[in-house]
Design an enzyme around this catalytic site. Structure first.
Site, PDB file in Angstrom:
ATOM      1  N   CYS A 116       0.815  -1.227   0.000  1.00 46.07           N
ATOM      2  CA  CYS A 116       0.000   0.000   0.000  1.00 46.07           C
ATOM      3  C   CYS A 116       0.845   1.272   0.000  1.00 46.07           C
ATOM      4  O   CYS A 116       0.342   2.352  -0.292  1.00 46.07           O
ATOM      5  CB  CYS A 116      -0.935  -0.008   1.191  1.00 46.07           C
ATOM      6  N   HIS A 256      -3.702   6.833   2.686  1.00 43.08           N
ATOM      7  CA  HIS A 256      -4.042   5.551   2.065  1.00 43.08           C
ATOM      8  C   HIS A 256      -5.452   5.153   2.514  1.00 43.08           C
ATOM      9  O   HIS A 256      -5.803   5.310   3.686  1.00 43.08           O
ATOM     10  CB  HIS A 256      -3.011   4.499   2.495  1.00 43.08           C
ATOM     11  N   ASN A 286     -10.140  -0.653  -0.813  1.00 40.77           N
ATOM     12  CA  ASN A 286      -8.682  -0.534  -0.735  1.00 40.77           C
ATOM     13  C   ASN A 286      -8.066  -1.101  -2.024  1.00 40.77           C
ATOM     14  O   ASN A 286      -8.091  -2.318  -2.231  1.00 40.77           O
ATOM     15  CB  ASN A 286      -8.189  -1.305   0.502  1.00 40.77           C
TER      16      ASN A 286
END
Ligand code: UT7
Length: 331
Positions: A116, A256, A286
């Site tokens: 990520c 994020h 996500n």
């Protein structure tokens, strides 16, 4: 005249068409729209369903759209860095495949695997090649096709992830805008809590690894959650300190998008108002390396030249960091 910096000159996102709703997930695993929304903030996510298509096809649309939008010819690009954990193949790198599909023929490219945090890491690497005058134009892609490594029988992971991402064009500036500073960190001990067990050199693919479902994302959610809040808040604080800034100086925080509760906890611990935090997790879930460029793309119209922005991420590795930049253009 200021020192030469690398500035984002354009951003373009891409999502596959198929919308996987919480309602549909309710038919697949024991979960509920209520649980997913209240525990993660996610309403829906996009999934690449077209047979024969992969991460490079998502990247193709991002880069092609970016080149068109910025009136850039493929031949002008010197380098393309692609942040992803779901490359088309273990090798070669997906960056090369994207270049081939788009017609970028005078460049080299490579992938960065930092989960990520991949886009943050790739952005810093791309910027160095601009700051040192090695290349005039560099593309940085953050993209993942998480559906290719998610077990849709595991409710703890399948409700969170989606496919998509975005690409940015970097060019040199001397007007003070562009990437100012970054703090990037890793701690390999975090691998125990978030990983894909097999398919690498430690546990090569075999009938047994497939039978044991070891080619999917494994996550210990609570541990990752705590570390994510600590990692992102700490990185943002350090970057502010390093640049003699306070949060009042910052126009946008771009975190994020892993869980709305993580995002709110980071904003809370920094005492930063949510109105200045970019959030789009409800639409895309996500997308791993894709979340940060997707945020910039969604909010591009609101950004003004001179806006001070901090991007922050946390992910598998563990990897984390924060990057401070000054936005280069009015939309
Ligand atoms: O982007 C990379 C980094 N990743 C992250 O930052 C993710 C970090 N972690 C998280 O976002 C959260 O930990 C999750 C969303 C993964 C899980 O949320 P949580 O509030 O931490 O839930 P939990 O793991 O503590 O589980 C609470 C309960 C459990 O049931 P019991 O044991 O209390 O009976 C789970 O089995 O919720 C259950 N559960 C679910 N229930 C309905 C877990 N997933 C689901 C689900 N639907 N999808």
């Amino acid at each position: 005249m200021s020192r030469k910096l690398a500035a984002i000159k354009g951003v373009h996102g891409y999502l596959p068409e198929y919308v996987l709703s919480n309602k549909e997930l309710e038919q697949m695993v024991e979960t509920s729209d209520e649980w997913i929304q209240s525990r993660t903030g996610i309403k829906e996510r996009r999934i690449l369903k077209e047979p024969g298509k992969a991460t490079s096809d998502l990247g193709y649309h991002m880069v092609k759209g970016l080149l068109e939008k910025t009136n850039t010819s493929p031949d002008e690009i010197g380098m393309l860095v692609c942040a992803t954990v779901t490359g088309d193949y273990p090798f070669p790198d997906t960056a090369n495949i994207i270049c081939d599909k788009v017609g970028i023929n005078n460049a080299f490219g490579f992938d960065i695997n930092a989960a990520c945090s991949g886009f943050l890491f790739a952005l810093s690497v791309g910027a160095k090649f601009i700051e040192t005058d090695t290349y005039k134009k560099v593309i940085v892609v953050g993209v993942d096709m998480m559906s290719s490594i998610i077990n849709y029988e595991d409710r703890t992971t399948c409700v969170i992830f989606g496919d998509g991402g975005g690409a940015v064009l970097l060019e040199a500036t001397d007007d003070g805008t562009g990437l100012q500073d970054a703090l990037l960190r890793g701690n390999g001990d975090g691998r125990h809590y978030l990983h894909m067990k097999s398919g690498g050199s430690l546990h090569p693919s075999s009938v047994e690894t497939v039978t044991n479902k070891e080619h999917f994302v494994y996550q210990e959610g609570r541990t990752v959650f705590k570390n994510a809040v600590r990692g992102m808040s700490g990185a943002v604080e350090t970057v502010l300190e390093q640049n003699n800034l306070t949060l009042d100086d910052i126009d946008w925080l771009v975190p994020h998008q892993a869980n709305i509760r993580i995002i709110k906890s980071v904003a809370d611990s920094l005492k930063f108002p949510m109105e200045k935090v970019m959030v789009n997790i409800e639409k895309y879930g996500n997308t791993t390396a894709g979340t940060l460029p997707l945020c910039l793309w969604d909010y591009e119209k609101k950004l003004k030249k001179g806006d001070k922005i901090i991007l922050t991420a946390f992910g598998g590795g563990f990897t984390w960091g924060a990057t401070y930049l000054v936005w280069n253009y009015d939309s």
